[in-house]
Design a protein around this motif. Sequence first.
Motif, PDB file in Angstrom:
ATOM      1  N   ARG A  16       0.835  -1.190   0.000  1.00 59.36           N
ATOM      2  CA  ARG A  16       0.000   0.000   0.000  1.00 59.36           C
ATOM      3  C   ARG A  16       0.879   1.252   0.000  1.00 59.36           C
ATOM      4  O   ARG A  16       0.647   2.205  -0.721  1.00 59.36           O
ATOM      5  CB  ARG A  16      -0.887  -0.002   1.250  1.00 59.36           C
ATOM      6  N   PHE A  20       1.364   4.118  -2.931  1.00 56.86           N
ATOM      7  CA  PHE A  20       1.149   5.523  -2.606  1.00 56.86           C
ATOM      8  C   PHE A  20       2.396   6.354  -2.939  1.00 56.86           C
ATOM      9  O   PHE A  20       2.313   7.426  -3.531  1.00 56.86           O
ATOM     10  CB  PHE A  20       0.800   5.656  -1.125  1.00 56.86           C
ATOM     11  N   GLU A  23       2.649   6.998  -6.620  1.00 59.88           N
ATOM     12  CA  GLU A  23       1.689   8.022  -7.059  1.00 59.88           C
ATOM     13  C   GLU A  23       2.195   9.409  -6.682  1.00 59.88           C
ATOM     14  O   GLU A  23       2.137  10.345  -7.485  1.00 59.88           O
ATOM     15  CB  GLU A  23       0.316   7.804  -6.394  1.00 59.88           C
ATOM     16  N   ALA A  56      -4.012  12.201   2.866  1.00 59.69           N
ATOM     17  CA  ALA A  56      -4.261  11.365   1.693  1.00 59.69           C
ATOM     18  C   ALA A  56      -3.872   9.912   1.972  1.00 59.69           C
ATOM     19  O   ALA A  56      -4.604   8.987   1.635  1.00 59.69           O
ATOM     20  CB  ALA A  56      -3.479  11.902   0.498  1.00 59.69           C
ATOM     21  N   TYR A  57      -2.721   9.724   2.627  1.00 59.15           N
ATOM     22  CA  TYR A  57      -2.279   8.353   2.896  1.00 59.15           C
ATOM     23  C   TYR A  57      -3.214   7.640   3.859  1.00 59.15           C
ATOM     24  O   TYR A  57      -3.520   6.470   3.702  1.00 59.15           O
ATOM     25  CB  TYR A  57      -0.841   8.349   3.434  1.00 59.15           C
ATOM     26  N   TYR A  60      -6.113   6.582   1.933  1.00 60.82           N
ATOM     27  CA  TYR A  60      -5.763   6.062   0.605  1.00 60.82           C
ATOM     28  C   TYR A  60      -6.606   4.844   0.217  1.00 60.82           C
ATOM     29  O   TYR A  60      -6.862   4.610  -0.955  1.00 60.82           O
ATOM     30  CB  TYR A  60      -4.269   5.728   0.565  1.00 60.82           C
ATOM     31  N   PHE A  63      -9.496   5.878  -1.679  1.00 67.50           N
ATOM     32  CA  PHE A  63      -9.282   6.541  -2.965  1.00 67.50           C
ATOM     33  C   PHE A  63      -9.767   5.622  -4.072  1.00 67.50           C
ATOM     34  O   PHE A  63      -9.412   4.445  -4.113  1.00 67.50           O
ATOM     35  CB  PHE A  63      -7.793   6.870  -3.156  1.00 67.50           C
ATOM     36  N   PHE A  69      -5.500  10.723  -9.270  1.00 67.62           N
ATOM     37  CA  PHE A  69      -4.840  10.821  -7.956  1.00 67.62           C
ATOM     38  C   PHE A  69      -4.440  12.268  -7.662  1.00 67.62           C
ATOM     39  O   PHE A  69      -4.634  12.772  -6.574  1.00 67.62           O
ATOM     40  CB  PHE A  69      -3.595   9.922  -7.927  1.00 67.62           C
TER      41      PHE A  69
ATOM     42  N   GLY B 168     -12.012   9.869  -0.801  1.00 70.85           N
ATOM     43  CA  GLY B 168     -10.982   9.635   0.205  1.00 70.85           C
ATOM     44  C   GLY B 168     -10.739  10.803   1.132  1.00 70.85           C
ATOM     45  O   GLY B 168      -9.849  10.773   1.941  1.00 70.85           O
TER      46      GLY B 168
END
Lengths: 197, 173
Positions: A16, A20, A23, A56-57, A60, A63, A69, B168
């Motif tokens: 994961r 991330f 990205e 964001a993480y 994630y 998402f 992204f 998200g």
Amino acid sequence: MEQTQPLTLTQSASSRWEEFEKEVADHEKALYHFAYRLCGNPEDAQDLLQEGLLKAYRSYNRFKKGTSFDRWVFQIIYRSFVDLYRKKKRRPFVSSLNETSPHFEQEKPPEVPDYSALPEEMALKQELGAIIQKSLLKLPNEFRAAVILCDVQGFSYEEISQILQCSLGTVRSRIHRGRRLLRELLRPYLIGERRGG
Amino acid sequence: MNCQKVQSLLSAYLDQELTTEERRIIRQHLFTCRTCSLEYESLSLLKSSLGSLEAPAEPKDLLSKILVAQGDSASAIALSRIAFNPWAFGKRFVMAAACVFLFLGAALWLFPTPKSNPMMTNATPQTLRPTSEQVIMVRHMDKEEDSAPEDLKQEMKPSGPQHPLLMGIPVSR
Ligand SMILES: [Zn+2]
């Protein structure tokens, strides 16, 4: 219809993270540029970007794969910016009209590694860049964000409306009003540049 | 279309965000109206100036804060890959300082007077050697590396239908 596969807990934290990280690597230059133009100095920009990336993480897993992204993170960064701005009641990211902000002075080094070594044209360009940044900081947050996303980042109105979570009409108005304000602030410099070039 | 209306659409015209018909009307107006034409040129110049702003050099350790905040195993692995990390450096410093204090404390405790020196008795090895229980615990912890921490699991819970871009975004705290 294609079914979106929800990410599950079976996906290891390690892969994961790697996903991330990849990205972020693809977009970090643009993301940092956005944060930098919003805040006007490297320290606040880095804090803002890290805050945004952390959020964001943490989310994630939610998402949606296949969606953009970078737009998703731009949105998070803008929200974080507005939140931070609200928390600090004083206006931390905006220099007053007359005083020269210390941050503004610090802005030069990353853009101008060796000022004296640059040809005159480049030096002028750097100087104009610093003046534009100073003027950007005088715009209201919503106008500033819209103008940066459009003119610096090159997003369409549709994309900007997704990032800023507002209607197309609002985007159109923010960009237009923001540009007109900016133009008034920059009028002497822009005319000067035009004559020069 | 009067000048006021044309000028209100100039930014959108510049950004090619108008319909074909609107574009045609404005283009024709700009040919004949000097005021609007100058207005358009100034906005166009501004746009290109903003577009030529250079991106600043980005910081090197952007993701380190995330690694620290998450504190999971993947983060630990990635952390070790980062060449210089202020947090890791700080931690090492604290560890070193703690070792020095521990050593000094132990020395004072062990050698208060020449008479009673516990080093000479059988009191030492027990505490230094890990017990079998401790070894098992460490191995067990190693195996659990892949499972997500509790706060991450909570983040993963779905929360109703949302705008695709909103999926998200954490609720601001
Ligand atoms: Zn006109």
